[in-house]
Design a protein around this motif. Structure first.
Motif, PDB file in Angstrom:
ATOM      1  N   SER A 174      54.758 105.349  -5.203  1.00  0.00           N
ATOM      2  CA  SER A 174      52.614 106.014  -4.704  1.00  0.00           C
ATOM      3  C   SER A 174      52.499 105.670  -2.967  1.00  0.00           C
ATOM      4  CB  SER A 174      51.856 104.623  -5.218  1.00  0.00           C
ATOM      5  OG  SER A 174      52.624 103.451  -3.539  1.00  0.00           O
ATOM      6  N   VAL A 175      52.904 105.368  -1.789  1.00  0.00           N
ATOM      7  CA  VAL A 175      52.791 105.900  -0.791  1.00  0.00           C
ATOM      8  C   VAL A 175      52.595 107.226  -0.781  1.00  0.00           C
ATOM      9  CG1 VAL A 175      53.565 105.623   1.774  1.00  0.00           C
ATOM     10  CG2 VAL A 175      53.304 103.077  -0.294  1.00  0.00           C
ATOM     11  N   ASP A 176      54.031 108.453  -1.188  1.00  0.00           N
ATOM     12  CA  ASP A 176      54.233 109.736  -1.259  1.00  0.00           C
ATOM     13  C   ASP A 176      54.558 109.390   0.188  1.00  0.00           C
ATOM     14  OD1 ASP A 176      54.623 112.059  -2.364  1.00  0.00           O
ATOM     15  OD2 ASP A 176      52.281 112.728  -1.388  1.00  0.00           O
ATOM     16  N   PHE A 177      56.037 109.426   0.944  1.00  0.00           N
ATOM     17  CA  PHE A 177      56.123 109.215   2.068  1.00  0.00           C
ATOM     18  C   PHE A 177      56.855 110.805   2.667  1.00  0.00           C
ATOM     19  CE2 PHE A 177      57.283 104.605   2.089  1.00  0.00           C
ATOM     20  CZ  PHE A 177      56.445 104.510   2.989  1.00  0.00           C
ATOM     21  N   ALA A 178      56.977 110.943   3.189  1.00  0.00           N
ATOM     22  CA  ALA A 178      58.014 112.131   4.143  1.00  0.00           C
ATOM     23  C   ALA A 178      59.139 111.948   3.837  1.00  0.00           C
ATOM     24  CB  ALA A 178      57.087 113.074   5.233  1.00  0.00           C
ATOM     25  N   GLY A 179      59.340 110.602   4.636  1.00  0.00           N
ATOM     26  CA  GLY A 179      60.861 110.006   4.851  1.00  0.00           C
ATOM     27  C   GLY A 179      60.660 109.470   4.338  1.00  0.00           C
ATOM     28  N   ILE A 180      62.200 107.999   4.377  1.00  0.00           N
ATOM     29  CA  ILE A 180      62.305 106.675   4.275  1.00  0.00           C
ATOM     30  C   ILE A 180      63.794 106.666   4.520  1.00  0.00           C
ATOM     31  CG2 ILE A 180      62.443 104.619   3.033  1.00  0.00           C
ATOM     32  CD1 ILE A 180      60.882 106.417   0.818  1.00  0.00           C
ATOM     33  N   HIS A 181      63.356 105.791   5.384  1.00  0.00           N
ATOM     34  CA  HIS A 181      64.382 104.434   6.447  1.00  0.00           C
ATOM     35  C   HIS A 181      64.934 103.339   5.380  1.00  0.00           C
ATOM     36  CE1 HIS A 181      64.535 106.516  10.544  1.00  0.00           C
ATOM     37  NE2 HIS A 181      64.623 107.734   9.207  1.00  0.00           N
ATOM     38  N   VAL A 182      66.369 103.577   4.929  1.00  0.00           N
ATOM     39  CA  VAL A 182      66.730 102.279   3.719  1.00  0.00           C
ATOM     40  C   VAL A 182      68.485 101.549   4.461  1.00  0.00           C
ATOM     41  CG1 VAL A 182      68.085 101.983   1.037  1.00  0.00           C
ATOM     42  CG2 VAL A 182      66.489 104.417   2.059  1.00  0.00           C
ATOM     43  N   PHE A 183      68.129 100.398   4.058  1.00  0.00           N
ATOM     44  CA  PHE A 183      68.603  99.577   4.715  1.00  0.00           C
ATOM     45  C   PHE A 183      68.555  98.437   3.629  1.00  0.00           C
ATOM     46  CE2 PHE A 183      65.691 101.254   8.316  1.00  0.00           C
ATOM     47  CZ  PHE A 183      66.495 100.605   8.940  1.00  0.00           C
ATOM     48  N   ARG A 184      70.106  97.775   3.428  1.00  0.00           N
ATOM     49  CA  ARG A 184      70.130  96.769   2.539  1.00  0.00           C
ATOM     50  C   ARG A 184      70.524  95.594   3.791  1.00  0.00           C
ATOM     51  NH1 ARG A 184      76.153  97.329   0.176  1.00  0.00           N
ATOM     52  NH2 ARG A 184      76.553  99.942   2.188  1.00  0.00           N
ATOM     53  N   TYR A 185      69.523  94.180   2.963  1.00  0.00           N
ATOM     54  CA  TYR A 185      69.711  93.221   3.526  1.00  0.00           C
ATOM     55  C   TYR A 185      71.483  92.466   4.270  1.00  0.00           C
ATOM     56  CZ  TYR A 185      69.043  87.958   4.457  1.00  0.00           C
ATOM     57  OH  TYR A 185      68.936  87.035   5.012  1.00  0.00           O
ATOM     58  N   SER A 186      70.663  92.638   5.159  1.00  0.00           N
ATOM     59  CA  SER A 186      72.201  91.824   5.530  1.00  0.00           C
ATOM     60  C   SER A 186      71.896  90.162   6.318  1.00  0.00           C
ATOM     61  CB  SER A 186      72.901  92.213   6.817  1.00  0.00           C
ATOM     62  OG  SER A 186      73.691  91.210   7.282  1.00  0.00           O
ATOM     63  N   ALA A 187      72.763  89.077   5.365  1.00  0.00           N
ATOM     64  CA  ALA A 187      72.128  87.755   6.523  1.00  0.00           C
ATOM     65  C   ALA A 187      72.740  87.964   8.095  1.00  0.00           C
ATOM     66  CB  ALA A 187      72.549  86.947   5.267  1.00  0.00           C
ATOM     67  N   ARG A 188      72.099  87.267   8.438  1.00  0.00           N
ATOM     68  CA  ARG A 188      72.253  86.778   9.663  1.00  0.00           C
ATOM     69  C   ARG A 188      72.074  85.576  10.152  1.00  0.00           C
ATOM     70  NH1 ARG A 188      72.495  90.516  13.349  1.00  0.00           N
ATOM     71  NH2 ARG A 188      74.309  89.160  14.283  1.00  0.00           N
ATOM     72  N   PRO A 189      72.476  84.594  10.838  1.00  0.00           N
ATOM     73  CA  PRO A 189      73.321  83.529  11.023  1.00  0.00           C
ATOM     74  C   PRO A 189      71.296  83.619  12.361  1.00  0.00           C
ATOM     75  CG  PRO A 189      75.268  84.063  11.527  1.00  0.00           C
ATOM     76  CD  PRO A 189      74.595  85.857  10.735  1.00  0.00           C
ATOM     77  N   GLY A 190      70.911  81.928  12.254  1.00  0.00           N
ATOM     78  CA  GLY A 190      69.535  82.235  13.146  1.00  0.00           C
ATOM     79  C   GLY A 190      68.272  82.839  12.959  1.00  0.00           C
ATOM     80  N   THR A 191      68.208  83.410  11.533  1.00  0.00           N
ATOM     81  CA  THR A 191      67.286  83.707  10.918  1.00  0.00           C
ATOM     82  C   THR A 191      67.009  82.563  10.040  1.00  0.00           C
ATOM     83  OG1 THR A 191      68.051  85.299   9.801  1.00  0.00           O
ATOM     84  CG2 THR A 191      67.879  85.944  11.463  1.00  0.00           C
ATOM     85  N   ALA A 192      65.508  82.237   9.863  1.00  0.00           N
ATOM     86  CA  ALA A 192      65.299  81.964   8.215  1.00  0.00           C
ATOM     87  C   ALA A 192      65.750  82.254   7.248  1.00  0.00           C
ATOM     88  CB  ALA A 192      63.337  81.725   8.164  1.00  0.00           C
ATOM     89  N   ALA A 193      65.229  83.675   7.320  1.00  0.00           N
ATOM     90  CA  ALA A 193      66.272  83.662   5.441  1.00  0.00           C
ATOM     91  C   ALA A 193      67.536  83.605   4.900  1.00  0.00           C
ATOM     92  CB  ALA A 193      66.046  85.473   5.363  1.00  0.00           C
ATOM     93  N   VAL A 194      68.383  83.175   5.909  1.00  0.00           N
ATOM     94  CA  VAL A 194      69.783  82.267   5.424  1.00  0.00           C
ATOM     95  C   VAL A 194      70.097  81.413   4.904  1.00  0.00           C
ATOM     96  CG1 VAL A 194      71.171  84.265   7.162  1.00  0.00           C
ATOM     97  CG2 VAL A 194      70.099  81.075   7.853  1.00  0.00           C
ATOM     98  N   ARG A 195      68.335  79.978   5.067  1.00  0.00           N
ATOM     99  CA  ARG A 195      68.068  79.646   4.064  1.00  0.00           C
ATOM    100  C   ARG A 195      68.129  79.037   3.226  1.00  0.00           C
ATOM    101  NH1 ARG A 195      66.440  78.581   9.816  1.00  0.00           N
ATOM    102  NH2 ARG A 195      64.047  77.944   8.843  1.00  0.00           N
ATOM    103  N   MET A 196      67.652  80.569   2.789  1.00  0.00           N
ATOM    104  CA  MET A 196      66.538  80.914   0.919  1.00  0.00           C
ATOM    105  C   MET A 196      67.091  81.417   0.074  1.00  0.00           C
ATOM    106  SD  MET A 196      63.738  84.122   2.201  1.00  0.00           S
ATOM    107  CE  MET A 196      62.661  83.430   3.495  1.00  0.00           C
ATOM    108  N   ALA A 197      66.751  80.632  -0.967  1.00  0.00           N
ATOM    109  CA  ALA A 197      67.373  81.080  -2.222  1.00  0.00           C
ATOM    110  C   ALA A 197      67.296  81.961  -2.765  1.00  0.00           C
ATOM    111  CB  ALA A 197      67.164  79.775  -3.314  1.00  0.00           C
ATOM    112  N   GLY A 198      67.777  82.781  -3.657  1.00  0.00           N
ATOM    113  CA  GLY A 198      67.837  83.925  -4.458  1.00  0.00           C
ATOM    114  C   GLY A 198      68.496  84.608  -3.573  1.00  0.00           C
ATOM    115  N   ALA A 199      69.713  84.591  -3.476  1.00  0.00           N
ATOM    116  CA  ALA A 199      70.539  85.358  -2.971  1.00  0.00           C
ATOM    117  C   ALA A 199      70.741  86.743  -3.661  1.00  0.00           C
ATOM    118  CB  ALA A 199      71.839  85.052  -3.075  1.00  0.00           C
ATOM    119  N   VAL A 200      70.525  87.953  -3.104  1.00  0.00           N
ATOM    120  CA  VAL A 200      71.449  89.372  -4.300  1.00  0.00           C
ATOM    121  C   VAL A 200      72.877  89.690  -4.442  1.00  0.00           C
ATOM    122  CG1 VAL A 200      70.169  91.602  -5.217  1.00  0.00           C
ATOM    123  CG2 VAL A 200      68.245  90.039  -4.117  1.00  0.00           C
ATOM    124  N   ASP A 201      72.727  90.431  -5.510  1.00  0.00           N
ATOM    125  CA  ASP A 201      74.370  90.350  -4.859  1.00  0.00           C
ATOM    126  C   ASP A 201      74.640  92.023  -4.572  1.00  0.00           C
ATOM    127  OD1 ASP A 201      74.863  92.106  -7.435  1.00  0.00           O
ATOM    128  OD2 ASP A 201      73.880  90.743  -8.484  1.00  0.00           O
TER     129      ASP A 201
END
Length: 509
Positions: free
Chosen positions: A367-394
């Motif tokens: 819906s945004v109709d971007f002119a360009g998109i940079h795509v990143f796959r999530y990578s767990a980083r020690p020291g960040t809050a997200a590493v403690r989150m449940a619901g990891a995506v394979d």
């Protein structure tokens, strides 16, 4: 200086065969963001001013006496690439002094000590002293050929970055050598739950406007036609001082980013100016007014990181907006800047991004109709809050979602290129293709390849020239590139003082 190991407060000389002052050639390996690029090209400029030749010393025919590796830690893959770059530099230059700096060193020093025990490690907290370290290696603290001694370079690392150094081991160098990157800000204290950068770079801090203006003028004197203001969280620019509010916000500041841009426009003759990336919540009415007033010097290209189009994921990421907020910013930008191209960043596979959240996210992105998109796959980083989150995506799911989004991104870039058909675009030419066409970027950052008039001398170089191009359509060999015919050319007002044909780099991103 934070270099390992240290003896009696001095950096230990670990390579006795390399006497001080014997450095005649250096190579630079740069990983990561535009800020890293800005810092390392400034260091390379200093080396060249001291008579040190910049070469490709990471596997080419010429070995280097000194190799500087600037690392990135934005993902686990970036950390791995950084360590690999250090090992590769040592294999290619077994007798060299190797200096390793950057974000990955800051958060994972031990891994680099293991990768190359002889390397000198300079963390980000001491990066402003990097030039002092380099000067100690190349000049024994004495001024040579009009250069600076150690006592004269203890200030901050210069912020001006134009891709003017031959031998930068980064593919972007070949296509950005006509563009000057100017670092105006460093650090971030937003602490998004997936991001290690606050630990790697520290809290926000800004360069004074006088320093930035001096760097802009240096870039213009060197012959650059376009500047890009860059920073880790550039919207927090405060003119060098601010009264802090909640989580990195400003209660008061001496100068906003909009005020800085206005001063650059008023006090220099810069032809084209961009901002590398800015958080959506920092795009305020003042900045949009400056951008509107500055047309056509302020270019119609805005990069707004999104990260997810699902509100639940955005909340768990710790982002400071929801999808509706982002959409309103996009609407305001499009209303203020005609024909603007909006680019975004998206992270796929963040914890708790289930199939329903993913579908909501990609529907919003469409819906945004971007002119360009940079795509990143999530990578767990020690020291960040997200590493403690449940619901990891394979990983297979992450790869599938990234592939789907990359297809959407390719379609968006092609659609933007096609939208130029029948128009006339101002293109800053950067290089020549093998088939003889000249290629560069239009004001909205669409890549354009164009044929020179038949009357133009075949040997004439158009690098760093701005051409008026009649766009005919899309390149059959590159769907995201427009093609056309050069109608007229505006050469640089002053001859460039930087090499226009870099050596030892690849031509591409």
């Amino acid at each position: 200086m934070s270099c390992r190991p240290q003896v009696s407060g001095q950096t230990e000389v670990r390579n006795p065969s390399r006497r001080s002052g014997a450095v005649r050639t250096a190579a630079i390996v740069n990983l990561g963001c535009k800020v890293n690029q800005a810092e390392m090209e400034s260091a390379a400029r200093h080396l060249r001013e001291r008579g040190v030749g910049i070469v490709n010393g990471t596997g080419g025919a010429t070995s280097a006496d000194l190799v500087v590796v600037n690392t990135c830690t934005v993902t686990a893959e970036a950390d791995a690439k950084s360590r690999h770059a250090v090992r590769r530099a040592r294999r290619a230059n077994p007798g060299a002094e190797i200096v390793v700096t950057g974000c990955s060193v800051q958060v994972g020093r031990g891994a680099f000590a293991e990768a190359d025990p002889a390397a000198r490690l300079v963390d980000n907290r001491h990066k402003d002293q990097l030039l002092t370290e380099l000067e100690a290696l190349i000049g024994d603290g004495r001024s040579e050929a009009g250069g600076l001694g150690v006592s004269q370079v203890r200030g901050a690392l210069p912020t001006l970055s134009g891709v003017e150094i031959d031998g930068i081991d980064d593919g972007r160098a070949a296509v950005e050598r006509t563009r000057a990157f100017i670092k105006v800000q460093d650090g971030c204290s937003f602490f998004c739950t997936y991001c290690i950068i606050p630990a790697a770079r520290g809290a926000e801090r800004s360069l004074s406007p006088s320093t930035v203006l001096a760097d802009v003028r240096r870039a213009l004197r060197a012959g650059h036609r376009e500047i890009v203001l860059t920073g880790i969280n550039i919207g927090t620019y405060d003119g060098g001082w601010s009264e802090r509010g909640f989580r990195g916000s400003h209660v008061r500041s001496t100068l906003t980013l909009a005020g800085l841009v206005r001063r650059i426009l008023d006090e220099t003759d810069v032809e084209r100016i961009r901002i590398s990336s800015i958080e959506p919540q920092h795009v305020d009415d003042e900045l949009l007014r400056v951008w509107t007033d500055g047309a056509s010097r302020t270019l119609p290209h805005v990069h707004l990181p999104l990260q997810s189009g699902d509100d639940g994921v955005l909340r768990r990421m710790g982002r400071r907006y929801l999808s509706a907020d982002y959409a309103r910013v996009v609407e305001r930008v499009r209303a203020a800047i005609p024909a603007v191209a909006i680019h975004g960043d998206v992270i796929v596979g963040f914890p708790t991004e289930d199939d329903t959240a993913w579908r909501r996210s990609i529907d919003f992105i469409r819906s945004v109709d971007f002119a360009g998109i940079h795509v990143f796959r999530y990578s767990a980083r020690p020291g960040t809050a997200a590493v403690r989150m449940a619901g990891a995506v394979d990983e297979p799911t992450k790869k599938a979602r990234a592939a789907e989004l990359l297809r959407l991104a390719a379609t968006a870039r092609a659609r933007r290129a096609e939208s130029h058909a029948g128009e006339v675009a101002d293109v800053l030419f950067e290089s020549r293709l093998a088939d003889g066409r000249w290629v560069g970027h239009a004001a909205d950052y669409v890549s354009v390849a164009a044929t020179a008039p038949a009357t133009a001398p075949a040997e004439q170089s158009l690098v760093n020239a701005i051409g008026r191009v009649a766009v005919d359509g899309v390149d059959p060999g590159a769907g995201d590139r427009a093609i056309g015919r050069i109608l007229s050319v505006t050469p640089p007002a002053r001859p460039p003082s930087f090499p226009l044909i870099p050596t030892g780099v690849t031509d591409g991103r």
